[in-house]
Design a protein around this motif. Structure first.
Motif, PDB file in Angstrom:
ATOM      1  N   UNK A 250      18.724  28.355   5.901  1.00 47.81           N
ATOM      2  CA  UNK A 250      18.954  28.942   7.219  1.00 47.81           C
ATOM      3  C   UNK A 250      20.090  29.956   7.211  1.00 47.81           C
ATOM      4  N   UNK A 251      20.856  29.991   6.124  1.00 49.71           N
ATOM      5  CA  UNK A 251      21.920  30.977   6.028  1.00 49.71           C
ATOM      6  C   UNK A 251      23.274  30.501   6.497  1.00 49.71           C
ATOM      7  N   UNK A 252      23.465  29.181   6.588  1.00 52.00           N
ATOM      8  CA  UNK A 252      24.773  28.660   6.971  1.00 52.00           C
ATOM      9  C   UNK A 252      24.671  27.559   8.009  1.00 52.00           C
ATOM     10  N   UNK A 253      25.820  26.957   8.321  1.00 52.99           N
ATOM     11  CA  UNK A 253      25.866  25.822   9.241  1.00 52.99           C
ATOM     12  C   UNK A 253      25.446  26.208  10.657  1.00 52.99           C
ATOM     13  N   UNK A 254      25.935  27.351  11.135  1.00 55.59           N
ATOM     14  CA  UNK A 254      25.651  27.749  12.518  1.00 55.59           C
ATOM     15  C   UNK A 254      24.166  28.030  12.732  1.00 55.59           C
ATOM     16  N   UNK A 255      23.532  28.866  11.900  1.00 58.47           N
ATOM     17  CA  UNK A 255      22.091  29.084  12.070  1.00 58.47           C
ATOM     18  C   UNK A 255      21.283  27.796  11.910  1.00 58.47           C
ATOM     19  N   UNK A 256      21.727  26.920  11.000  1.00 58.66           N
ATOM     20  CA  UNK A 256      21.023  25.654  10.800  1.00 58.66           C
ATOM     21  C   UNK A 256      21.120  24.785  12.047  1.00 58.66           C
ATOM     22  N   UNK A 257      22.296  24.778  12.667  1.00 61.43           N
ATOM     23  CA  UNK A 257      22.481  24.015  13.905  1.00 61.43           C
ATOM     24  C   UNK A 257      21.611  24.575  15.027  1.00 61.43           C
ATOM     25  N   UNK A 258      21.560  25.883  15.110  1.00 56.63           N
ATOM     26  CA  UNK A 258      20.753  26.525  16.152  1.00 56.63           C
ATOM     27  C   UNK A 258      19.263  26.255  15.955  1.00 56.63           C
ATOM     28  N   UNK A 259      18.869  26.062  14.689  1.00 51.84           N
ATOM     29  CA  UNK A 259      17.460  25.782  14.391  1.00 51.84           C
ATOM     30  C   UNK A 259      17.113  24.309  14.577  1.00 51.84           C
ATOM     31  N   UNK A 260      18.104  23.490  14.933  1.00 46.03           N
ATOM     32  CA  UNK A 260      17.848  22.071  15.187  1.00 46.03           C
ATOM     33  C   UNK A 260      17.853  21.198  13.946  1.00 46.03           C
ATOM     34  N   UNK A 261      18.424  21.709  12.844  1.00 41.92           N
ATOM     35  CA  UNK A 261      18.414  20.949  11.598  1.00 41.92           C
ATOM     36  C   UNK A 261      19.157  19.629  11.724  1.00 41.92           C
ATOM     37  N   UNK A 262      20.314  19.643  12.356  1.00 39.26           N
ATOM     38  CA  UNK A 262      21.141  18.437  12.389  1.00 39.26           C
ATOM     39  C   UNK A 262      20.542  17.358  13.287  1.00 39.26           C
ATOM     40  N   UNK A 263      19.753  17.774  14.245  1.00 36.66           N
ATOM     41  CA  UNK A 263      19.011  16.793  15.045  1.00 36.66           C
ATOM     42  C   UNK A 263      17.937  16.131  14.194  1.00 36.66           C
ATOM     43  N   UNK A 264      17.261  16.941  13.379  1.00 33.56           N
ATOM     44  CA  UNK A 264      16.228  16.408  12.483  1.00 33.56           C
ATOM     45  C   UNK A 264      16.827  15.460  11.450  1.00 33.56           C
ATOM     46  N   UNK A 265      18.030  15.772  10.973  1.00 32.85           N
ATOM     47  CA  UNK A 265      18.660  14.958   9.935  1.00 32.85           C
ATOM     48  C   UNK A 265      18.987  13.546  10.414  1.00 32.85           C
ATOM     49  N   UNK A 266      19.068  13.351  11.725  1.00 33.85           N
ATOM     50  CA  UNK A 266      19.370  12.020  12.250  1.00 33.85           C
ATOM     51  C   UNK A 266      18.251  11.034  11.950  1.00 33.85           C
ATOM     52  N   UNK A 267      17.033  11.536  11.794  1.00 30.70           N
ATOM     53  CA  UNK A 267      15.904  10.655  11.442  1.00 30.70           C
ATOM     54  C   UNK A 267      14.974  11.425  10.520  1.00 30.70           C
ATOM     55  N   UNK A 268      15.366  11.444   9.268  1.00 28.43           N
ATOM     56  CA  UNK A 268      14.621  12.204   8.273  1.00 28.43           C
ATOM     57  C   UNK A 268      13.679  11.275   7.509  1.00 28.43           C
ATOM     58  N   UNK A 269      12.412  11.608   7.498  1.00 30.02           N
ATOM     59  CA  UNK A 269      11.452  10.794   6.759  1.00 30.02           C
ATOM     60  C   UNK A 269      11.259   9.421   7.371  1.00 30.02           C
ATOM     61  N   UNK A 270      10.571   8.542   6.617  1.00 26.30           N
ATOM     62  CA  UNK A 270      10.287   7.199   7.118  1.00 26.30           C
ATOM     63  C   UNK A 270      10.035   6.260   5.937  1.00 26.30           C
ATOM     64  N   UNK A 271      10.509   5.019   6.073  1.00 25.49           N
ATOM     65  CA  UNK A 271      10.277   3.996   5.047  1.00 25.49           C
ATOM     66  C   UNK A 271       8.918   3.349   5.302  1.00 25.49           C
TER      67      UNK A 271
END
Length: 359
Positions: A250-271
């Motif tokens: 995404x080109x850095x922390x800010x663009x990644x945050x704007x793209x919703x990456x950190x929200x996705x990281x809260x529940x990544x994948x599934x067991x």
């Protein structure tokens, strides 16, 4: 192991009975489990858990632990792979493709050398007994450590190091207080424990105890064994790598945050749970439509779809970037997915993580 006329199949083989050493090998659909023994005969490193096991596996089992489903449809090995419940026994003469999905884990079964183990433990116990403090020992004066020191001193004298020998003999003959004897014995217990620990966890794990000149391992021989050099990541490795990779993408922390990456990281994948993932029976009858909110059923259609997605991702890449993508794929699975795969993963994520009964 592979043949140009046969379909290639990539599986993972565990080294040293260590879940962080699952290495990718390329075999063919006609390769038998017995053929995997060539890996343990051909690589000039010790692959057994420790020196108390035979250097060559006596059998193999296929891990059917369901696994961890990544955000882009890949499957990583979960931490239950060592559970007996998820170890499928196979015959050495069976074809690997009969029992394994692509990327599934094969675990060697090692023969425990009980005589060697108990002989070594007996030696350590005898060593401890001879070094008991003289004031409590039933047989004082037989300290094995002192006898070895005396032997070393005689060797030192023979080779002209008399001053070293004299110092060692003086150290042995000088009287030691009760407190000093106790301190020495405690130190000796720690030393023996450390020696056993080093051998037990495989820090000292030579392939052979006698010297032998192993054949030179060339790139051609490694390729013949099916070696790819790629090691499968654990789910924890994946979580960290995914975060770093997507931030960079995404080109850095800010663009990644704007793209919703950190929200996705809260529940990544599934067991995954029983009856899905690698616990899906190998069959041509399964279809993509078998995937539900509760079951991520594997099928050859699914692996074809994953392969097509990966091919689309690497199209047009240069040699260096292509090799990096293949290495990443073998280690983490897909890091990119199309709409179809995302829908399948999202559908299964609705059902949430499943807890496994290890008994």
């Amino acid at each position: 192991m592979s043949s140009k006329e046969q379909t290639a199949l990539e599986v993972y083989v565990r080294f040293n009975d260590d879940l962080e050493k699952d290495y990718c090998f390329q075999v063919s659909t006609e390769t038998h489990f017995r053929d995997l023994l060539r890996i343990f005969d051909g690589l000039p490193i010790s692959l057994r858990p420790n020196i108390f096991y035979s250097p060559r596996p006596k059998a193999f089992v296929v891990s059917t632990a369901p696994g961890y489903l990544t955000e882009d449809g890949g499957l990583l090995f979960s931490y239950e792979t060592s559970s007996e419940k998820f170890r499928k026994k196979v015959n050495l003469d069976d074809r690997i493709a009969q029992h394994c999905w692509p990327s599934q884990l094969i675990i060697p079964v090692w023969e425990f050398l009980s005589f060697r183990f108990y002989l070594f433990v007996t030696f350590l116990i005898v060593w401890l007994y001879t070094d008991l403090p003289d004031f409590i020992s039933p047989t004082p004066g037989i300290c094995l450590t002192n006898q070895v020191s005396t032997l070393v001193a005689s060797v030192a004298t023979r080779f002209g190091y008399g001053h070293i020998a004299d110092a060692m003999i003086k150290d042995i003959q000088d009287p030691v207080s009760v407190g000093g004897q106790c301190v020495f014995f405690v130190f000796h217990i720690l030393k023996v424990t450390m020696i056993f620990f080093i051998l037990h966890i495989g820090l000292f794990n030579p392939r052979k105890f006698r010297y032998s000149k192993d054949q030179e391992i060339t790139k051609e021989k490694l390729l013949d064994l099916g070696w790819t050099g790629s090691r499968r990541a654990t789910p924890d490795d994946y979580l960290e790598a995914y975060r770093e990779y997507k931030i960079k993408e995404h080109g850095g922390m800010v663009p990644a945050h704007q793209a919703g990456l950190f929200t996705k990281l809260k529940k990544l994948g599934v067991w995954l749970g029983e009856g899905e993932g690698y616990d899906t029976p190998v069959s041509k009858d399964h279809k993509l439509s078998d995937i539900t909110e509760d079951k991520y059923v594997l099928s050859y259609d699914l692996f074809v779809k994953l392969g097509e997605n990966f091919e689309n991702h690497i199209t047009g890449k240069g040699a260096e970037e292509l090799n990096a993508s293949i290495k990443q794929f073998r280690r983490f699975g897909l890091m990119h997915s199309d709409e179809t795969i995302r829908e399948l993963v999202d559908k299964r994520k609705v059902g949430g993580d499943k807890k496994l009964d290890k008994d």
